[in-house]
Design a protein around this motif. Structure first.
Motif, short mmCIF file in Angstrom:
data_model
loop_
_atom_site.label_atom_id
_atom_site.label_comp_id
_atom_site.label_asym_id
_atom_site.label_seq_id
_atom_site.Cartn_x
_atom_site.Cartn_y
_atom_site.Cartn_z
N VAL A 1 3.67 -8.28 -2.51
CA VAL A 1 3.95 -6.84 -2.47
C VAL A 1 3.66 -6.22 -3.83
CG1 VAL A 1 5.77 -5.12 -2.25
CG2 VAL A 1 5.64 -6.98 -0.62
N ARG A 2 4.17 -6.87 -4.89
CA ARG A 2 3.98 -6.33 -6.24
C ARG A 2 2.51 -6.31 -6.62
NH1 ARG A 2 7.84 -7.97 -10.73
NH2 ARG A 2 9.55 -6.66 -10.15
N MET A 3 1.81 -7.40 -6.27
CA MET A 3 0.41 -7.47 -6.68
C MET A 3 -0.42 -6.43 -5.94
SD MET A 3 -2.03 -10.74 -6.48
CE MET A 3 -1.69 -10.92 -4.76
N ILE A 4 -0.20 -6.30 -4.62
CA ILE A 4 -0.98 -5.33 -3.85
C ILE A 4 -0.68 -3.93 -4.37
CG2 ILE A 4 -1.25 -4.28 -1.57
CD1 ILE A 4 -0.92 -7.05 -0.40
N ARG A 5 0.59 -3.66 -4.67
CA ARG A 5 0.94 -2.34 -5.19
C ARG A 5 0.24 -2.06 -6.51
NH1 ARG A 5 4.71 -1.38 -9.04
NH2 ARG A 5 5.43 0.76 -9.32
N SER A 6 0.31 -3.01 -7.46
CA SER A 6 -0.23 -2.68 -8.77
C SER A 6 -1.76 -2.62 -8.74
CB SER A 6 0.26 -3.67 -9.82
OG SER A 6 -0.24 -4.94 -9.56
N GLU A 7 -2.39 -3.50 -7.95
CA GLU A 7 -3.86 -3.44 -7.84
C GLU A 7 -4.29 -2.13 -7.20
OE1 GLU A 7 -6.09 -5.35 -9.05
OE2 GLU A 7 -4.73 -6.90 -9.80
N MET A 8 -3.55 -1.73 -6.16
CA MET A 8 -3.88 -0.51 -5.44
C MET A 8 -3.70 0.71 -6.35
SD MET A 8 -4.53 0.52 -2.18
CE MET A 8 -4.56 2.10 -1.34
N MET A 9 -2.63 0.68 -7.15
CA MET A 9 -2.41 1.81 -8.06
C MET A 9 -3.54 1.91 -9.07
SD MET A 9 1.60 1.74 -8.92
CE MET A 9 2.29 3.37 -8.96
N VAL B 1 0.84 -1.20 0.00
CA VAL B 1 0.00 0.00 0.00
C VAL B 1 0.87 1.25 0.00
CG1 VAL B 1 -1.63 1.35 1.37
CG2 VAL B 1 -2.00 -1.09 1.06
N PHE B 2 1.91 1.24 0.81
CA PHE B 2 2.81 2.41 0.86
C PHE B 2 3.41 2.68 -0.52
CE2 PHE B 2 6.82 4.56 1.37
CZ PHE B 2 6.51 5.58 2.27
N ALA B 3 3.88 1.61 -1.17
CA ALA B 3 4.53 1.78 -2.47
C ALA B 3 3.55 2.28 -3.52
CB ALA B 3 5.16 0.47 -2.93
N ASN C 1 2.85 6.16 -2.45
CA ASN C 1 4.02 7.03 -2.66
C ASN C 1 4.98 6.40 -3.67
OD1 ASN C 1 3.20 8.62 -0.24
ND2 ASN C 1 3.77 6.71 0.76
N PRO C 2 4.63 6.37 -4.95
CA PRO C 2 5.46 5.62 -5.90
C PRO C 2 6.87 6.18 -6.07
CG PRO C 2 3.67 6.80 -7.02
CD PRO C 2 3.46 6.98 -5.56
N ARG C 3 7.06 7.47 -5.75
CA ARG C 3 8.38 8.05 -5.99
C ARG C 3 9.26 8.04 -4.73
NH1 ARG C 3 7.67 8.02 -10.70
NH2 ARG C 3 6.40 9.41 -11.96
N ALA D 1 11.81 -1.10 -1.88
CA ALA D 1 10.95 -2.27 -1.73
C ALA D 1 10.75 -2.96 -3.07
CB ALA D 1 9.60 -1.86 -1.14
N MET D 2 10.55 -2.18 -4.14
CA MET D 2 10.34 -2.81 -5.44
C MET D 2 11.61 -3.48 -5.93
SD MET D 2 7.31 -2.37 -5.53
CE MET D 2 7.03 -3.35 -6.98
N GLY D 3 12.75 -2.83 -5.69
CA GLY D 3 14.01 -3.45 -6.07
C GLY D 3 14.23 -4.76 -5.34
N LEU D 4 13.99 -4.74 -4.02
CA LEU D 4 14.17 -5.96 -3.24
C LEU D 4 13.20 -7.04 -3.71
CD1 LEU D 4 14.75 -4.80 0.44
CD2 LEU D 4 16.35 -5.89 -1.14
#
Lengths: 303, 325
Positions: free
Chosen positions: B204-212, B117-119, B122-124, B131-134
């Motif tokens: 992490v990736r899925m939650i980020r992209s769905e949330m975005m 959710v944080f990513a 605040n994508p920048r 987090a995305m790199g890791l």
């Protein structure tokens, strides 16, 4: 889904602008070159047992003040690590690419048929895909290869392991392609150019091949990168369990399995170097895949 | 609703039948059960008699039906190695695997939602990039490598944590768990982290992209336009809708996690089902292999069915009728 038109223009510029992608591409190219040219570059032939000597076993890499012949040290059999890794990377890449090609071949045919003809055929094929997906590839591969190994004997297995692994990973993962291609075919067949092709009397096969298939390429490209990386990981995992490539013709995974026996006695390099190479290979493919997905899907996340 | 349930259950039964048929047909491929039972010393006639008596000469389908009837009564054959009913052997090993899966799920839930959710919000931010790199690295490192690395660092080099086994366990309600003792938890730490390391990056990736994607949606814009506080828009409007796909994929991932326990348990010599399965393969202990496949298949099918039903209940867009969509 429909992002294909600008595929070839700007690709290179976009690649160079994205630092991560550019580095990944460079690393991947270097690895491909080194691995596929291994017979030219490697100082020894790691498949030839007569070339190594047990007296050379477990020599640490250079800097540890050891033998100048073995830059990255030797393993428990006295085999040169660098040569074994180059050949091993080649095997891992070959398995990844061919398994993915097989998945794509099955998946594209099934997906096009399901999406274009629809109806009963569609629900039947997609049901099979669901069932296939509910078995994890790793699990399926473990079972099939274990049965294969037990029923044909170890000697025969060593001979045909490569083919068996490609077949198993290739067959277990086709639904990934089938689903994507089906979704594309469903979207494309409603468009006017397909209607036009049908009206002028083209047979379904020609429409599928000449008109619909080319429009599924960009999503196919994106999943292909992920699938190659996953196939390499799956093979490495199988090898670690003793069900992948044999030690006589090791992939990167077999080398790591081989090294794990020595890790408690301090010979870290037998595990660490192949592991680093494996991660570098997979990471560069995955990062390129991420870049490709963002490139072909400009709709997303570009504020 | 009722028709939907029935259809889903029917499908589950079909899948189980396919799994049982495939598992059973392995039995023919892996050695001769008679030799495992009586050894080499028995004469050819007695052998033939025994074969007839045990029904090994019956047609495949008859043998399969007998196997199926046994399986429905909970009889999956007797392990050659342990000389005990295969199902009992598996049920003995099950708690260790469940401990491991529970602990890994704990890590995944603890980190994936806040980080994802944080990513997305605040994508920048530097933390999002980190987090995305890791997570890209996490996806690219095979489980067994993570496990080996953790062992090397924390057991061999630093000597802080044990590298194999379960340690001290306690029993509550007949459930043997290592979650309640300090020693058990210390043993659980490395295996559960390496198991979680495969799935966590995906989440992490899925939650980020769905949330975005949800944050770009019309209803979120409308909620903002209505003057709702940003926190409420994010949590109630956007986040709630990212949970839908997370449920489906999450369910599938639990199934995948069971498969990965084979790798994790092998590296850590964790006395669970996965390690047992690999040993059974090396010993050609067919009944145990078949029983494992059936039990794991059942776990997959139950998880998938429950996920589908929950998804159908939560998502108003899914029509809960018997008709195929």
């Amino acid at each position: 889904m429909n992002a294909a038109p600008h595929l070839h223009s700007n690709v290179l510029r976009s690649l160079l602008r994205d630092r991560t992608a550019a580095v990944s591409a460079a690393v991947l190219c270097a690895l491909l070159l080194a691995a596929l040219g291994a017979p030219l570059f490697a100082p020894f032939d790691p498949w030839d047992q007569t070339q190594f000597d047990i007296m050379d076993a477990e020599i640490p890499p250079l800097g540890g003040g050891a033998d100048a012949r073995f830059v990255l040290g030797t393993d428990g059999m006295g085999r040169d690590m660098l040569s074994a890794m180059l050949y091993g990377a080649g095997i891992s890449i070959v398995i990844g690419v061919f398994a993915t090609l097989l998945q794509a071949a099955i998946g594209v045919v099934v997906g096009l048929a399901a999406g274009y003809f629809g109806g009963r055929l569609d629900s039947f094929l997609m049901r099979i895909a669901d069932i296939q997906l509910s078995f994890t590839t790793l699990m399926v591969a473990i079972v099939i290869l274990a049965v294969f190994q037990a029923s044909v004997g170890l000697r025969f297995y060593e001979e045909y392991a490569l083919v068996a692994i490609v077949l198993v990973i290739g067959i277990a993962e086709w639904p990934q392609y089938a689903r994507t291609v089906r979704a594309c075919a469903l979207a494309e067949k409603k468009k006017e150019y397909v209607d036009a092709a049908r009206v002028i009397g083209l047979p379904p096969f020609t429409i599928l091949r000449r008109h619909i298939l080319p429009n599924t390429f960009s999503p196919l490209l994106v999943i292909s990168t992920v699938q190659v990386a996953n196939a390499i990981i799956t093979e490495a995992s199988l090898a670690f369990l003793g069900l992948g490539m044999p030690v006589t013709k090791p992939s990167l995974g077999s080398l790591i399995r081989n090294g794990f026996e020595f890790i408690f006695s301090g010979a870290w390099w037998i595990t660490a170097f192949p592991a680093l190479l494996l991660v570098a290979l997979i990471l560069s493919i995955n990062l390129l895949g991420d870049w490709l997905r963002d490139l072909l899907n400009p709709r997303l996340y570009r504020r | 609703m009722f028709a939907f349930l029935l259809r889903r259950l029917g499908q589950a039964v079909v899948v189980m039948l396919v799994i049982s048929l495939l598992s059973f047909s392995i039995q023919d491929e892996l050695g001769d059960p008679l030799r495992e039972l009586v050894g080499q010393s028995v004469s050819e006639e007695t052998r033939e008699e025994l074969r007839e008596e045990m029904g090994l000469n019956d047609p495949f389908l008859a043998q399969y039906m007998r196997f199926l009837r046994g399986a429905l009564r909970g009889d999956l054959g007797v392990s050659y190695f342990f000389k005990r009913p295969a199902l009992d052997v598996i049920l003995d090993k099950l708690p260790a695997t469940i401990d491991l899966v529970l602990a890994a799920t704990f890590w995944i839930l603890l980190f994936s939602v806040p980080v994802g959710v944080f990513a997305a919000v605040n994508p920048r931010h530097w933390f999002s990039n980190l987090a995305m790199g890791l997570s890209a690295v996490g996806i690219s490192v095979p489980v067994f490598l993570t496990a080996i690395f953790l062992i090397y660092l924390f057991s061999v080099e630093l000597g802080w944590l044990p590298s194999y086994g379960r340690g001290e366990t306690t029993e509550i309600f007949g459930w043997e768990t290592g979650l309640l003792t300090r020693d058990g938890l210390r043993h659980l730490l490395l295996p559960s982290i390496s198991l979680a390391s495969v799935i966590l990056p995906l989440f992490v990736r899925m939650i980020r992209s769905e949330m975005m994607e949800a944050l770009e949606a019309e209803y979120v814009r409308f909620a903002r336009a209505k003057g709702l506080r940003e926190g409420r828009v994010r949590m109630v409007h956007a986040f709630k809708n990212t949970l839908l796909p997370v449920i489906t994929v999450g369910g599938v991932q639990i199934g995948i996690m069971v498969a990965y326990t084979i790798l994790t348990e092998t590296v850590f010599q964790w006395p669970g089902m996965g390690f047992m399965f690999l040993e059974a393969i090396n010993r050609a202990d067919t009944p145990l292999i078949v029983a494992y496949l059936i039990v794991v298949g059942l776990i997959f099918v139950i998880v998938n069915t429950v996920v589908d039903i929950v998804y159908g209940l939560v998502n108003p867009a899914v029509k809960l009728t018997g008709k195929p969509a």
